[in-house]
Write a protein that holds these residues in place. Structure first.
Motif, PDB file in Angstrom:
ATOM      1  N   CYS A  61     102.411  -6.592  -4.873  1.00  0.00           N
ATOM      2  CA  CYS A  61     100.972  -6.698  -5.059  1.00  0.00           C
ATOM      3  C   CYS A  61     100.631  -8.158  -5.241  1.00  0.00           C
ATOM      4  N   CYS A  62      99.788  -8.646  -4.696  1.00  0.00           N
ATOM      5  CA  CYS A  62      98.815  -8.221  -3.719  1.00  0.00           C
ATOM      6  C   CYS A  62      98.476  -9.426  -2.864  1.00  0.00           C
ATOM      7  N   TYR A  66      93.601  -8.171  -2.314  1.00  0.00           N
ATOM      8  CA  TYR A  66      94.110  -7.218  -3.318  1.00  0.00           C
ATOM      9  C   TYR A  66      94.710  -5.971  -2.703  1.00  0.00           C
ATOM     10  N   PRO A  68      98.276  -4.216  -1.176  1.00  0.00           N
ATOM     11  CA  PRO A  68      99.726  -4.401  -1.246  1.00  0.00           C
ATOM     12  C   PRO A  68     100.243  -5.058   0.027  1.00  0.00           C
TER      13      PRO A  68
END
Length: 114
Positions: A61-62, A66, A68
């Motif tokens: 992350c990330c 934002y 993955p």
């Protein structure tokens, strides 16, 4: 102060003097260490080597939105490969008195690097 300046050069741009590193994925490489053998991707599924079809993505992350991001691959053992790894680990552990658990940190590092 002048003497210290000759030993430790002062630079006005610290960022330019800092070492650089490749910080792009993959951060997790698909390797296994079983029975003293470090393995990477291979087509031999009969041992604890890694088949390219048995790799699963590892997410971190990330990213900037934002979401993955993929940071590498993780090998997935078959049942027989997992049991072979377990047997090898039990043998190496030997109740805590095996070669690996009694080896120095330096020895372990050298064993993996070689």
């Amino acid at each position: 102060l002048l003497l210290l300046d000759k030993v430790i050069p002062v630079t006005s741009n610290v960022a330019a003097a800092a070492p650089t590193a490749d910080l792009s994925p993959p951060f997790v490489s698909a390797k296994t260490f079983v029975d003293g053998v470090l393995s990477s991707s291979s087509d031999d599924d009969s041992t604890c080597s890694i088949s390219s079809t048995s790799l699963k993505k590892v997410y971190g992350c990330c990213d900037s939105s934002y979401q993955p991001q993929i940071i590498g691959d993780m090998p997935q053992f078959t049942t027989s490969q997992a049991l072979a790894a377990l047997t090898s680990s039990e043998k190496a552990w030997n109740g805590g008195s095996g070669e690996w658990p009694t080896m120095s940190l330096k020895g372990r590092i050298e064993a993996i690097q070689n």
